[in-house]
Every structure is written in C-alpha cells, then in structure tokens.
Design a protein around this motif. Sequence first.
Motif, mmCIF file in Angstrom:
data_model
loop_
_atom_site.group_PDB
_atom_site.id
_atom_site.type_symbol
_atom_site.label_atom_id
_atom_site.label_comp_id
_atom_site.label_asym_id
_atom_site.label_seq_id
_atom_site.Cartn_x
_atom_site.Cartn_y
_atom_site.Cartn_z
ATOM 1 N N GLU A 299 0.827 -1.206 0.000
ATOM 2 C CA GLU A 299 0.000 0.000 0.000
ATOM 3 C C GLU A 299 0.862 1.257 0.000
ATOM 4 N N CYS A 300 1.969 1.203 0.728
ATOM 5 C CA CYS A 300 2.878 2.353 0.733
ATOM 6 C C CYS A 300 3.481 2.569 -0.657
ATOM 7 N N LYS A 301 3.880 1.475 -1.300
ATOM 8 C CA LYS A 301 4.470 1.592 -2.633
ATOM 9 C C LYS A 301 3.464 2.115 -3.650
ATOM 10 N N ALA A 302 2.190 1.776 -3.480
ATOM 11 C CA ALA A 302 1.169 2.251 -4.412
ATOM 12 C C ALA A 302 1.070 3.771 -4.406
ATOM 13 N N GLY A 303 1.294 4.371 -3.236
ATOM 14 C CA GLY A 303 1.363 5.821 -3.147
ATOM 15 C C GLY A 303 0.067 6.552 -3.416
ATOM 16 N N ASP A 304 -1.067 5.904 -3.201
ATOM 17 C CA ASP A 304 -2.337 6.558 -3.507
ATOM 18 C C ASP A 304 -3.170 6.888 -2.271
ATOM 19 N N THR A 305 -2.596 6.689 -1.089
ATOM 20 C CA THR A 305 -3.309 7.031 0.139
ATOM 21 C C THR A 305 -2.302 7.269 1.256
ATOM 22 N N MET A 306 -2.695 8.029 2.269
ATOM 23 C CA MET A 306 -1.784 8.325 3.376
ATOM 24 C C MET A 306 -2.574 8.689 4.623
ATOM 25 N N MET A 307 -1.914 8.577 5.777
ATOM 26 C CA MET A 307 -2.477 9.022 7.046
ATOM 27 C C MET A 307 -1.930 10.417 7.324
ATOM 28 N N ILE A 308 -2.783 11.419 7.202
ATOM 29 C CA ILE A 308 -2.304 12.800 7.257
ATOM 30 C C ILE A 308 -1.980 13.267 8.670
ATOM 31 N N CYS A 309 -2.232 12.427 9.678
ATOM 32 C CA CYS A 309 -1.892 12.832 11.049
ATOM 33 C C CYS A 309 -0.399 12.700 11.334
ATOM 34 N N VAL A 310 0.301 11.819 10.588
ATOM 35 C CA VAL A 310 1.732 11.629 10.858
ATOM 36 C C VAL A 310 2.615 11.668 9.602
ATOM 37 N N SER A 311 2.090 11.233 8.472
ATOM 38 C CA SER A 311 2.927 11.123 7.274
ATOM 39 C C SER A 311 3.126 12.481 6.614
ATOM 40 N N ARG A 312 4.202 12.578 5.816
ATOM 41 C CA ARG A 312 4.567 13.861 5.222
ATOM 42 C C ARG A 312 4.877 13.687 3.736
ATOM 43 N N CYS A 313 5.495 14.685 3.163
ATOM 44 C CA CYS A 313 5.832 14.695 1.744
ATOM 45 C C CYS A 313 7.338 14.656 1.577
#
Length: 323
Positions: A299-313
């Motif tokens: 899912e991380c490799k797919a790069g089409d979703t994220m948890m905006i409470c901790v993940s960044r750019c």
Amino acid sequence: MSTLEFFETEVHRITSESEGVLSLELRHPLRQDLPDWSAGSHLDVLLPNGLVRQYSLCSDPGRKDSWRLAVLREPAGRGGSAYVHDELRPGTKIQVRGPKNNFALEPATEYVFLAGGIGITPIMPMVRAAAAAGVPWRLVYLGRSRRNMAFLDELAVHGDKVHIHADDESGFYPLAELLGEGSAEFHLYTCGPGPLLKVIESLAGSWEEPSRLHFERFAADPEAAGAAVAPHEGDHEFTVQGTDGTEISVPVGVSILQALEDAGMSPLNSCREGICGTCETPVLSGEIDHRDSLLSDEECKAGDTMMICVSRCKGKRLVLDLG
C-alpha cells in the motif's frame, strides 16, 4: 451503501457485558442488511457529540441484520467511552463508516488467540471463523478480574479450548511458556493493552518465523507514536493542494492534519498517531513519506493514500482529495 462513506445506523440494544464494558447492537434504521465484514474488522463511529472512535466488530459476520461493538469505559480517555456509557441510549442514530479490516485472519494450520481485557473484541469473530473452518485453535483470555472480562458466558460454549486467566485469582500469566516455542507452527493473533503487546513482541522476537505474530493495538506504542509525530532529520516545509486548487503550507513540526485544521478545515481524525486509519486520505500526486503503523509495504508503494496525522511529503507538493 458505501463502506467508504459514513451512513446512518441505529442503536437497537445496549447490554452490560461486564463491569465497565457495554455492548452496542446496531441496526439499519430501515432494517436493511448491513455491509459484509470479516473477522478482525472495525467501524469508524461518529458519535453524536462529534467524536470519532474506532470499535472492533465482535458479533457473527454471518448476521446481516445487526452489528455488535463493545466499549470499555476509560476514565482517563478523551470522552468517547464516557459518552457511550453515560449518554447513548437505544434508538439513537449514529453515523458509521466501514467495515474496514487492518487485522485480517490469514489461513493457517493452527491458531493461538491471546486477548487482554477489551482486546477480546476482535478475537471473538476469529474464534468463530477458526471453529467453523475446522482449524485447530485455542484462546487465552487475560484480565485483571473476571468481573471486568466481557463475554465469558458466550465463550464458555467452547469448553477447554478457552482458558480464562484472571490476575486476582492466579497472578500473572506465564506468557513465556506459551510463546517460547520458536519452532512451533501456530499463528498467534493478539490484541490488548500496550504493555502486554510489548512483552509478546519481545518473546516472539526469537521465533524462526516472526511473521506468525499478528497483533492490533487499541493505543499506540508510546515510542513508535513519539517517533511518528516528532520531526525527522531532513524534514522540510511543503505544500498541500486540494482538488479545488486550495494550497496550504505545512511547516516543519506541523502535521498535514494540523495545518488543515489551522486553515479552517475539519478532516476526520481520531488517534493522531497513525494507528487508527480515520484520517486516511487519497493522494492524487506527490511522493509520500509514510510514517503510520497501518499501511502495508504494498500500500505504501502504491502511493495513492496516506495518514495525514503523521505522514509527510518527500518532495515539495502533495495533491490530496480532501473531499
């Protein structure tokens, strides 16, 4: 009925399952069938007071007409469990989203289920699934006292496959004896408080196949949570863009979630630690620096979703579908 959007259910029945634990039976207001789900699934529940909480489904997945959740009163909590225990009544309409499953029961030749306290809730459907499939299994259910342990009568039908251990009767359970067999073939599914999971992870660290351990937290590991939300070396300011063209700057030390809230938006969220999935947001473009404890490598490799409470750019810009 979409499982990705909130929809209305009705509290049909509230039952005291033990000291400090209530179960809620939810039904569709029009008595329609509810969405399918599998063992390990949970719901995002939008309580009438505005709080969003996650509760595991602990009923029978074969029942289409109702769902059951169990809620432990947590005196030191943030208000969700207190509202359920003190304010919620049969007939109340509540919004839910899901079911979602981050703790799926995978095929195995043998299962050991280990539940601590309210951690019994996701384990209940797993026990039913293993029994229905004819796969050998056993359950160890740990609690401080039997009076605090929910669903004991329901579990009693499984006889000696279920071992109930109350600390006030027998002291601490000898986990090392249960988990010390590094070459065993059983898969262990466990849910419970952080200290219990920490001991289990330590004991399973010597297993020849660490992938046999499956667990779900209902609170983040303090060290992992601290690492997820703390600034990392190399962190930098970046821009979040919505599909309407709105641009919001996210400084170092500020989460995307917080930046959106500071800009007057109200994204759904609950844990703010990357463990619940409530704030999961579709990503339309940009490279994600994943820091949650939920998404798989795929899912991380797919790069089409994220948890905006901790993940960044990782780059300078993320384009998000902010709904």
